[in-house]
Design a protein around this motif. Structure first.
Motif, short mmCIF file in Angstrom:
data_model
loop_
_atom_site.label_atom_id
_atom_site.label_comp_id
_atom_site.label_asym_id
_atom_site.label_seq_id
_atom_site.Cartn_x
_atom_site.Cartn_y
_atom_site.Cartn_z
N GLN A 89 22.33 -56.67 20.08
CA GLN A 89 21.74 -55.98 21.23
C GLN A 89 20.82 -56.92 22.00
O GLN A 89 19.82 -57.40 21.47
CB GLN A 89 20.94 -54.76 20.77
N ASN A 141 21.59 -50.56 9.42
CA ASN A 141 21.50 -51.01 10.81
C ASN A 141 22.86 -50.95 11.48
O ASN A 141 23.88 -51.33 10.88
CB ASN A 141 20.96 -52.44 10.87
N ASN A 191 18.21 -57.20 19.04
CA ASN A 191 17.76 -55.97 18.40
C ASN A 191 18.93 -55.27 17.72
O ASN A 191 20.10 -55.63 17.94
CB ASN A 191 17.13 -55.03 19.43
N LYS A 251 15.02 -39.29 18.48
CA LYS A 251 15.11 -40.75 18.42
C LYS A 251 14.38 -41.33 19.63
O LYS A 251 14.56 -40.85 20.75
CB LYS A 251 16.58 -41.16 18.41
N THR A 290 29.35 -49.26 18.48
CA THR A 290 28.35 -48.26 18.12
C THR A 290 28.50 -47.79 16.68
O THR A 290 27.60 -47.15 16.14
CB THR A 290 28.43 -47.03 19.05
N THR A 337 19.90 -51.03 15.92
CA THR A 337 19.45 -49.65 15.76
C THR A 337 19.46 -49.30 14.28
O THR A 337 20.49 -49.48 13.61
CB THR A 337 20.35 -48.68 16.54
N SER A 338 18.33 -48.83 13.78
CA SER A 338 18.16 -48.61 12.34
C SER A 338 18.14 -47.13 12.00
O SER A 338 17.55 -46.31 12.72
CB SER A 338 16.84 -49.24 11.87
N MET A 383 23.55 -44.09 20.09
CA MET A 383 24.49 -43.86 18.99
C MET A 383 25.65 -43.01 19.50
O MET A 383 25.56 -42.33 20.53
CB MET A 383 23.79 -43.17 17.83
N ASP A 440 15.05 -46.78 23.62
CA ASP A 440 15.01 -48.21 23.33
C ASP A 440 13.89 -48.86 24.15
O ASP A 440 13.40 -48.31 25.15
CB ASP A 440 16.35 -48.86 23.67
N GLY A 476 15.83 -45.50 15.08
CA GLY A 476 15.44 -46.08 16.36
C GLY A 476 15.68 -47.57 16.40
O GLY A 476 16.08 -48.19 15.42
N GLN A 477 15.43 -48.15 17.55
CA GLN A 477 15.67 -49.57 17.76
C GLN A 477 14.62 -50.40 17.02
O GLN A 477 13.43 -50.06 17.01
CB GLN A 477 15.65 -49.90 19.25
#
Length: 530
Positions: A68, A63, A276, A182, A38, A278-279, A79, A185, A223-224
């Motif tokens: 993912q 990122n 994927n 957020k 994470t 997470t950004s 997160m 996903d 978010g993803q």
């Protein structure tokens, strides 16, 4: 391609081995961070915004949480609520952050962290039971009442050094609150309807942010997203089970006119095509971050945890551990591929915890890189025997490797070098070089006659794998096109790198059209279920 002389042929065979350790971006790049997924920063981008009408803005994207799988329920990819995720900007060249944007997350269940509960059983024998899923019905833009989990975050701006500077909470202007949300996903299409419906839902989480002493608003999104990085990962680590030189006369030509048996460009070569990430994405007015320097900023991302963690032997959702002690950096990323390509394995964890101002400790890894020489020792005799050549070395011969020092530690004079030069590893962006429109971007950045691309910052569509392969094998010892003219950078000579013009590639193509044309630029994530 030029006629294949024995020297070029030997280089091609050797490059099969040279490319092996370089092509994993920053997904699980160091032993320790692989235990903290994470907090693992997979990729970092800094570029002049190329969305129409946003010429005066810079976008920074960090990122996290690598590899993912979209179907990775029931918990998916939250997160770490104990961590601090940071994006740092050095605008005066001393390799110390002048501005930091820090993000801290909170995970929540409805009903006072009890979650959605159902009454189960017949009358007289009923129990109230919490459900095991993160949603209990459809979720859409404007209606997330069926969500059984949520994440929020606060965003702080720190002026000066992160540990000692002045900290100010930033506000979500829509709610005049310091709390941002957020999106869930992308669980799948039964939950969200379709990819376009999910994107409409996620668009709600792009927020306007007021920055102190800044006339224009910034933007933020967390978010993803679809992992933008592309790489031929599996075959690379299977002793490079392909010939990593372009097999067509030009990428995508489909004519087999390049190196016989060489790999050709195909989306099938991208092993991250189904992943994927997470950004954390922010877009900031240039005038608010450049300071009094020459308009070039250096930037990097880190993730940190409190130094001590005591696990709760009777863990609860909102109380599974107690954390304390000084905030301790466990992840760091600036330019791509440095920890994989340059830093020795014994020091990878040290690099993850180090600060740019202290990067002199890693200088030998850049000035005298071990990997090309090690592979030359291991494979030169076999290559010479195979092709009947008598090459003295297959690796670049310029020491110190001024070309790598420039690319990784100082930036290029007149392009992305700060007025004060402190050798240190970070992404450097000249905010004064106009962004190139999406349709006109070269995936090869500066080496592709596009000064707005890598290593002048990094855009999501820059092919950093192929660029890094070519740079480490001496591409900068040969003239590169600058504003349409072949230019000798003066860092080394062509005779120092007989591999410098070989078109190394992993065959996994990437370009700007694979991304969105507006903030946050990265594409909609893949659905967990269609």
């Amino acid at each position: 391609m030029k006629a294949l002389t024995p020297s070029i042929l030997a280089v091609v065979i050797c490059s099969t081995f040279v490319s092996a350790p370089t092509e994993a971006s920053s997904h699980r790049e160091a032993p320790n961070i692989s235990r903290f997924p994470t907090l693992d920063s997979t990729d970092f981008y800094v570029f002049n915004s190329y969305e129409q009408g946003r010429d005066d803005f810079v976008t920074l994207i960090a990122n996290y949480i690598p590899l993912q799988d979209a179907y990775g329920g029931p918990n998916y990819f939250a997160m770490d609520p104990d961590a601090t995720y940071s994006i740092h900007i050095d605008n005066d060249g001393d390799a110390v952050e002048d501005i930091t944007f820090a993000f801290n997350f909170k995970s929540m269940l409805p009903n006072d962290n009890q979650g959605v509960q159902l009454t189960v059983g017949p009358e007289g024998n009923q129990r109230t039971v919490s459900v095991p899923l993160k949603n209990v019905g459809g979720v859409s833009a404007g209606d997330d009442s069926a969500a059984n989990f949520s994440e929020s975050y606060i965003m702080s701006m720190i002026s000066g050094a992160q540990r000692t500077g002045e900290t100010m909470l930033l506000n979500n202007t829509a709610s005049n609150s310091s709390t941002f949300s957020k999106p869930l996903d992308y669980v799948g299409n039964k939950t969200f309807g379709s990819m376009s419906d999910y994107q409409t839902y996620a668009d709600q989480f792009v927020y306007q942010v007021s920055i102190p002493n800044c006339e224009s608003m910034a933007q933020v999104f967390v978010g993803q997203r679809k992992d933008p990085f592309v790489v031929n990962l599996g075959k690379t680590f299977d002793l490079v089970n392909y010939v990593p030189v372009e097999g067509d006369s030009a990428p995508g030509a489909g004519d087999g006119g390049g190196f016989p048996g060489g790999i050709t460009q195909s989306a099938d070569n991208d092993d991250l095509a189904d992943k994927n990430v997470t950004s954390i994405a922010i877009e900031i007015p240039k005038s608010c971050i450049v300071g009094e320097g020459n308009g070039v900023i250096g930037s990097w991302t880190t993730a940190s945890l409190p130094q001590a963690r005591v696990l709760n032997p009777n863990a609860k959702f909102a109380n599974n551990a107690v954390n304390g002690g000084a905030l301790t950096q466990v992840s760091r990323l600036g330019s791509p591929l440095v920890n994989e390509l340059v830093i020795g394995i014994k020091d990878k964890d040290t690099f993850s915890t180090a600060h740019p101002k202290d990067d002199a400790q890693f200088l030998d890894y850049v000035s005298h890189p071990a990997l090309p020489e090690l592979l030359n020792i291991l494979f030169k005799d076999a290559v010479n025997t195979t092709v009947g050549a008598n090459l003295e070395t297959l690796a670049p011969t310029n020491f110190p490797r001024t070309d790598l020092i420039t690319a990784f530690l100082t930036g290029f004079a007149g392009v992305n070098q700060q007025a004060t030069v402190t050798p240190s590893e970070m992404l450097r962006l000249n905010t004064g070089i106009a962004a190139t429109a999406q349709a006109d971007q070269s995936a090869f950045g500066v080496a592709g006659n596009d000064l707005a691309g890598f290593p002048n910052g990094r855009r999501p569509g820059d092919d950093v794998v192929d660029i890094a392969l070519r740079v480490v094998m001496g591409r900068l010892c040969h003239p590169i096109p600058v504003n349409g003219e072949d230019t000798d950078l003066g860092l080394c000579a062509p005779e120092d790198a007989n591999t410098g013009t070989v078109p190394f590639t992993d065959g996994a193509p990437i370009d700007a059209t694979m991304m969105d044309s507006s903030f946050p630029y990265l594409a909609t994530p893949l659905a967990g279920s269609k």
